[in-house]
Design a protein around this motif. Sequence first.
Motif: not given
Length: 339
Positions: A59-69, A224-230
């Motif tokens: 799960l990727v995207g810039e900060s504020g894109c809704g990943k954490s929610t 489900v793996f959330v990361s900024h590191d593509l």
Amino acid sequence: MSQAIGNAPTTGQNLLEVTELSKRFPLGRRSFFGGARPSAVHAVDDVSFTLARGETLGLVGESGCGKSTLVRLITRLTDPTTGSIRFGTRELADLPAQNFARDVDRGRIQIVFQDAGESINPRFTAADAIADPLRKLRGLSGVALRDKVEEAATLCGLPLALLDRFPHQLSGGQRARVGIARAIGPRPDLLVLDEPTAALDVSVQVTILQLLVTLRETLGISYVFVSHDLNVVRLLCDRVVVMYLGRIVEVGPARAVFDNPLHPYTRGLVAAVPRLDGVRDNALRLAGDPRSPIDPDPNACRFHGRCPIGTDLCGTAMPALRRFAGGREAACHFATEPA
């Protein structure tokens, strides 16, 4: 990086099915020229995806894109506004978060937070932290509890001699292992990893990622793996979901998405990844900032105004996720079949 490491074959049976999931945070009423109307932050907006058993979904995207929610919705730490969260044979969206905390399936969905040092009670020893969910969710105590704590610690490569230490007495890598051991103790089917290596040194990140690969192969867990590191997402994940301002803009096999992005936002993310040769495609660089998530125009693409290929159509018609060859999807009026 030509292929993903440790990719597990999927069975074709979905463990998780998220359908038209939305989360809005009311802000009260906003006044415009004397009038007033209800207002809300659209943190997650009409999101749908599936997760197969044994699969790792990035799960990727810039900060504020809704990943954490979205992560908090999936793990039922937050109640959705609308939509469905189907976990196995159960519908979880209708079960209030406070009730799910005591539900029998709570142990089947666990989360590893970004900073283990912040998520572990400073008054707990490592053993206490690992034991807490086993005691609350599995009803273990005494020798049986101690055995399960030591088993989880061993699986995560945490020396048993460290179990009596407090978080401030452990290194960052050791705290990360405690966080993972705490999560796998109840033997979950789904483990949500929210930036689990972000606060670690690069050398430690590698060992933690290898540990996650081993645990998936050993325990058969879905991630489900959330990361900024593509680069990490490409190596670890089978598929990837790209989010922008609360909506999904692209979905597909990780290697295919990163090698040949269909959505202009995904192209911009990939172009921003540092390369060894130092070469970047400036034509694909993302300019400007995302729009406000407060009451976004329902009839306009969320990427409109920032998109390098957008037209007037994008400002009047919200693009739907369209299916393409190879299990790919993209929400763009101008996406074409991948080469």
